[in-house]
Design a protein around this motif. Structure first.
Motif, PDB file in Angstrom:
ATOM      1  N   THR A  61     -11.618  -0.186  -1.896  1.00 12.35           N
ATOM      2  CA  THR A  61     -12.837   0.625  -1.959  1.00 12.35           C
ATOM      3  C   THR A  61     -13.106   1.376  -0.666  1.00 12.35           C
ATOM      4  OG1 THR A  61     -14.114  -1.346  -1.352  1.00 12.35           O
ATOM      5  CG2 THR A  61     -13.930  -0.832  -3.691  1.00 12.35           C
ATOM      6  N   ALA A  62     -12.152   1.368   0.246  1.00  9.03           N
ATOM      7  CA  ALA A  62     -12.315   2.135   1.486  1.00  9.03           C
ATOM      8  C   ALA A  62     -12.026   3.610   1.264  1.00  9.03           C
ATOM      9  CB  ALA A  62     -11.393   1.586   2.573  1.00  9.03           C
ATOM     10  N   GLN A  63     -11.416   3.963   0.133  1.00  6.84           N
ATOM     11  CA  GLN A  63     -11.135   5.347  -0.198  1.00  6.84           C
ATOM     12  C   GLN A  63     -11.249   5.518  -1.710  1.00  6.84           C
ATOM     13  OE1 GLN A  63      -8.153   3.595   1.369  1.00  6.84           O
ATOM     14  NE2 GLN A  63      -8.118   2.676  -0.663  1.00  6.84           N
ATOM     15  N   PRO A  64     -11.601   6.733  -2.161  1.00  2.00           N
ATOM     16  CA  PRO A  64     -11.656   6.956  -3.612  1.00  2.00           C
ATOM     17  C   PRO A  64     -10.258   6.864  -4.214  1.00  2.00           C
ATOM     18  CG  PRO A  64     -11.955   9.018  -2.427  1.00  2.00           C
ATOM     19  CD  PRO A  64     -11.980   7.933  -1.400  1.00  2.00           C
ATOM     20  N   ARG A  65     -10.173   6.316  -5.433  1.00  2.53           N
ATOM     21  CA  ARG A  65      -8.870   6.116  -6.070  1.00  2.53           C
ATOM     22  C   ARG A  65      -8.791   6.827  -7.418  1.00  2.53           C
ATOM     23  NH1 ARG A  65     -10.726   1.324  -5.542  1.00  2.53           N
ATOM     24  NH2 ARG A  65     -10.328   0.774  -7.714  1.00  2.53           N
ATOM     25  N   ALA A  66      -9.504   7.921  -7.552  1.00  5.12           N
ATOM     26  CA  ALA A  66      -9.379   8.693  -8.786  1.00  5.12           C
ATOM     27  C   ALA A  66      -7.932   9.138  -8.955  1.00  5.12           C
ATOM     28  CB  ALA A  66     -10.311   9.902  -8.748  1.00  5.12           C
ATOM     29  N   ALA A  67      -7.477   9.204 -10.192  1.00  2.00           N
ATOM     30  CA  ALA A  67      -6.070   9.512 -10.456  1.00  2.00           C
ATOM     31  C   ALA A  67      -5.662  10.866  -9.879  1.00  2.00           C
ATOM     32  CB  ALA A  67      -5.807   9.483 -11.964  1.00  2.00           C
ATOM     33  N   GLN A  68      -6.622  11.820  -9.796  1.00  2.00           N
ATOM     34  CA  GLN A  68      -6.301  13.141  -9.248  1.00  2.00           C
ATOM     35  C   GLN A  68      -6.070  13.107  -7.739  1.00  2.00           C
ATOM     36  OE1 GLN A  68      -9.065  12.252 -10.995  1.00  2.00           O
ATOM     37  NE2 GLN A  68      -9.946  14.009 -12.046  1.00  2.00           N
ATOM     38  N   LEU A  69      -6.443  12.010  -7.077  1.00  2.00           N
ATOM     39  CA  LEU A  69      -6.358  11.930  -5.617  1.00  2.00           C
ATOM     40  C   LEU A  69      -5.235  11.018  -5.151  1.00  2.00           C
ATOM     41  CD1 LEU A  69     -10.186  11.518  -4.866  1.00  2.00           C
ATOM     42  CD2 LEU A  69      -8.879  13.633  -5.128  1.00  2.00           C
ATOM     43  N   VAL A  70      -4.663  10.236  -6.037  1.00  2.00           N
ATOM     44  CA  VAL A  70      -3.631   9.275  -5.646  1.00  2.00           C
ATOM     45  C   VAL A  70      -2.281   9.810  -6.107  1.00  2.00           C
ATOM     46  CG1 VAL A  70      -2.849   6.891  -5.807  1.00  2.00           C
ATOM     47  CG2 VAL A  70      -5.291   7.398  -5.880  1.00  2.00           C
ATOM     48  N   ASP A  71      -1.569  10.475  -5.201  1.00  2.00           N
ATOM     49  CA  ASP A  71      -0.246  10.966  -5.559  1.00  2.00           C
ATOM     50  C   ASP A  71       0.806   9.918  -5.206  1.00  2.00           C
ATOM     51  OD1 ASP A  71       0.062  11.065  -2.802  1.00  2.00           O
ATOM     52  OD2 ASP A  71      -0.098  13.236  -2.677  1.00  2.00           O
ATOM     53  N   LYS A  72       2.051  10.253  -5.435  1.00  2.00           N
ATOM     54  CA  LYS A  72       3.120   9.278  -5.246  1.00  2.00           C
ATOM     55  C   LYS A  72       3.331   8.891  -3.788  1.00  2.00           C
ATOM     56  CE  LYS A  72       6.651  12.912  -5.187  1.00  2.00           C
ATOM     57  NZ  LYS A  72       7.900  13.409  -5.838  1.00  2.00           N
ATOM     58  N   ASP A  73       2.850   9.700  -2.858  1.00  2.00           N
ATOM     59  CA  ASP A  73       2.978   9.393  -1.429  1.00  2.00           C
ATOM     60  C   ASP A  73       1.687   8.857  -0.834  1.00  2.00           C
ATOM     61  OD1 ASP A  73       5.652  10.361  -1.386  1.00  2.00           O
ATOM     62  OD2 ASP A  73       4.882  12.424  -1.277  1.00  2.00           O
ATOM     63  N   SER A  74       0.725   8.526  -1.677  1.00  2.00           N
ATOM     64  CA  SER A  74      -0.568   8.056  -1.202  1.00  2.00           C
ATOM     65  C   SER A  74      -0.441   6.699  -0.516  1.00  2.00           C
ATOM     66  CB  SER A  74      -1.546   7.964  -2.367  1.00  2.00           C
ATOM     67  OG  SER A  74      -2.712   7.260  -2.023  1.00  2.00           O
ATOM     68  N   SER A  75      -1.343   6.446   0.424  1.00  2.00           N
ATOM     69  CA  SER A  75      -1.370   5.144   1.100  1.00  2.00           C
ATOM     70  C   SER A  75      -1.745   4.031   0.130  1.00  2.00           C
ATOM     71  CB  SER A  75      -2.360   5.183   2.272  1.00  2.00           C
ATOM     72  OG  SER A  75      -3.678   5.438   1.810  1.00  2.00           O
ATOM     73  N   VAL A  76      -2.503   4.366  -0.918  1.00  2.00           N
ATOM     74  CA  VAL A  76      -2.836   3.358  -1.924  1.00  2.00           C
ATOM     75  C   VAL A  76      -1.567   2.837  -2.586  1.00  2.00           C
ATOM     76  CG1 VAL A  76      -4.024   2.961  -4.114  1.00  2.00           C
ATOM     77  CG2 VAL A  76      -5.131   4.324  -2.338  1.00  2.00           C
ATOM     78  N   VAL A  77      -0.673   3.740  -2.986  1.00  2.54           N
ATOM     79  CA  VAL A  77       0.569   3.356  -3.645  1.00  2.54           C
ATOM     80  C   VAL A  77       1.474   2.588  -2.694  1.00  2.54           C
ATOM     81  CG1 VAL A  77       2.659   4.228  -4.760  1.00  2.54           C
ATOM     82  CG2 VAL A  77       0.444   5.260  -5.280  1.00  2.54           C
TER      83      VAL A  77
END
Length: 576
Positions: free
Chosen positions: A472-488
């Motif tokens: 929850t430290a960053q938004p994780r909407a599918a439009q914002l999480v690309d394959k190189d995202s730190s979330v992934v």
């Protein structure tokens, strides 16, 4: 001669008020007219969702804004930027702005949304799906409140509210003299994002005892959803589900490390992307594993699929099923073990099974397990929510920002959905115990229901809390999480710590008939310029034209004017 004329003009300007007014009025008007627009405030705005799903458009269609600000109290909103605070927001006011063809809508959110009154939070959560139900031509933005933006809103509200109670002449005068704000976005018009990849991840723990082992699949989608992508943090839905999945992976990786506790089940953990968009990541993953490969754990004996969704609060657990499990099946064993562990170890926790058939006529599936059910895999979803229709599953109010006192059970809980780490830890323990009892056939072996395989210390509450905080430290909407995202990359790292054969899976929309289309310009900078209204320029032009007309007439009739002025300014002589 020149000295005489100079003396005449000097006496004229000293003693003639009308001519002095005519000469100096335009100069005063020019001096008080607004200078080139000066930015009063610059702030970040977050645009409402814009996407296409299965050919149906949703959300706002525009991103450009350049119009004057008004509040919803104004009588005329056409081609105006309507700004309103969340505390005063209602669907009727929102619809009023749309019906009057407003130029844009800007909704001001409080700095701490978890401190909002419960009724306002609940009302807005229920309105979010309605705002997204159909496409909206008007650009809709959200902004976080600060002192400058609040001042702009207050001034605009005062100006908008006063116009309704004034006469026509007073409104005209007020409009001409008041200052307004021109709201302008710095970005371009939104356009479709091509070749966007939704990423999912899988990892496994191989059982012992042969190749043809039954497989238990544990699933949780990681993306969040709300009316604005950049404000969608998804603490409970589904940060809690992902946190539980990672904790289960850690716990069972320890058991599978030792020969004595290595069970005869394969465990497959799947963190899916695009869950809020009809579970696109799960859909493609199933297609790849069932239709396009000769070697997959899903093609073998699948005992059941357990989907984790919204498990961070409440004192109830609901096992949502599309088809009630039959006796003697592994899924029936899990159902009974969940009942037994809940009642014997946590009597305050109410467990129940909720049955709902899959409705293929609906545009959206209710739960993630339905994706597996369509492919005839036994699956169910565990959640503390009794229904898939509850608003907190898709709301920007689902945030983690709670006070430390509330987090540890002291003081009042925050408004809106949030994650109670103690309850999340308890629910994780229940699921871990039930899964372990199924894997090791403890019920058939006569083990009592209060037997604890995992001690309280083994389920790490701090670890669960840390994962939710990170998610929850960053938004994780599918439009914002690309394959190189730190979330992934971070999810891949955590899965790699506990599991084997961690892989990524990508979903790209079909170019000819895309199931989903995302759009850009979801976050922009907006400027509020302090300006005079357009009618002020009109009145200024009228005054200048009048001045020039008077001066023209004065020049054409200078002799007559001079004689009149001379007669007025000539000192009176006393009669002897």
């Amino acid at each position: 001669m020149f000295e005489e004329a100079s003396e005449v003009f000097d006496n004229m300007f000293k003693s003639s008020f009308p001519l002095t007014f005519i000469v100096f009025l335009p100069a005063v008007l020019i001096l008080v007219s607004p200078l080139p627009a000066e930015a009063a405030h610059e702030f970040t705005v977050y645009r409402m969702q814009q996407y296409d799903l299965q050919g149906q458009p949703y959300g706002t269609r525009n991103a450009i804004l350049n119009t004057e600000a008004r509040t919803v109290e104004a009588e005329v909103l056409s081609r105006r930027c309507v700004i309103m605070r969340l505390a005063d927001f209602s669907y009727a006011k929102y619809q009023k702005a749309l019906r009057q063809s407003a130029g844009a809508v800007v909704i001001i959110l409080p700095k701490n949304m978890s401190a909002m009154p419960q009724d306002i939070v609940q009302q807005f959560m229920e309105l979010e799906p309605e705002m997204l139900a159909t496409e909206t031509i008007v650009p809709v933005y959200f902004a976080m409140e600060d002192d400058e933006l609040l001042s702009i809103y207050t001034q605009t509200l005062t100006s908008s509210s006063s116009q309704g109670s004034l006469s026509a002449a007073e409104v005209l005068l007020h409009t001409a003299t008041a200052n307004g704000f021109q709201m302008i976005t710095s970005g371009a018009q939104s356009k479709a994002v091509n070749d966007w990849a939704i990423t999912s991840l899988e990892g496994r723990l191989a059982g012992v005892g042969g190749e043809d082992l039954p497989t238990i699949v544990v699933v949780a989608h990681y993306d969040s959803f709300g009316v604005a992508p950049w404000l969608s943090y998804g603490a409970d839905s589904n940060g809690s589900g992902v946190s539980m999945l990672l904790e289960l992976a850690r716990l069972f990786s320890k058991l599978y490390t030792y020969k004595r506790t290595h069970a005869g089940y394969n465990l497959l953990f799947f963190v899916s992307g695009g869950g809020k968009f009809n579970y696109q990541g799960t859909k493609r993953w199933l297609e790849d594993n069932l239709d396009h490969t000769d070697s997959s754990l899903l093609q073998d004996n699948v005992a059941f699929v357990l989907c984790l969704d919204t498990l961070g609060n409440g004192d109830s657990l609901h096992l949502h099923v599309s088809k009630p499990p039959k006796e003697g099946t592994p899924q029936y064993s899990l159902l009974k073990e969940l009942e037994m562990v809940s009642s014997s170890q946590y009597p305050e926790l109410k467990f129940s099974m909720t049955h709902k058939k899959i409705n293929l006529a609906d545009d959206m599936l209710a739960w993630e397990h339905e994706r597996f059910g369509i492919r005839r895999l036994p699956a169910f979803t565990l959640s503390h929510l009794p229904s898939h229709r509850l608003a907190q599953r898709s709301s920007i109010m689902d945030v983690r920002s709670v006070s430390p006192s509330s987090r540890y059970g002291v003081g009042e809980p925050p408004a809106g959905p949030h994650v109670d780490v103690k309850k999340l830890s308890r629910n994780t323990k229940v699921v871990a115990e039930a899964l372990a009892r199924v894997i090791y056939n403890l019920t058939e072996k006569g083990a009592p229901g209060d037997l604890q395989i995992f001690s309280e210390q083994m389920v790490q509450e701090e670890q669960l809390s840390a994962v939710v905080d990170w998610l929850t430290a960053q938004p994780r909407a599918a439009q914002l999480v690309d394959k190189d995202s730190s979330v992934v990359s971070t999810l891949e790292y955590h899965l790699g710590r506990y599991l084997k054969d961690v892989k990524k899976h990508y979903v790209k929309a079909d170019k000819r008939d895309p199931e989903f289309v995302f759009y850009d310009q979801l976050k922009q900078t907006m400027n509020a310029y302090r300006v005079k209204p357009a009618i002020f320029d009109l009145l200024l032009a009228v005054c200048i034209a009048a001045y020039l007309g008077v001066m023209y007439l004065a020049i054409q009739n200078f002799g007559l004017l001079y004689s009149v002025v001379r007669r007025i300014t000539q000192p009176k002589t006393k009669a002897h």
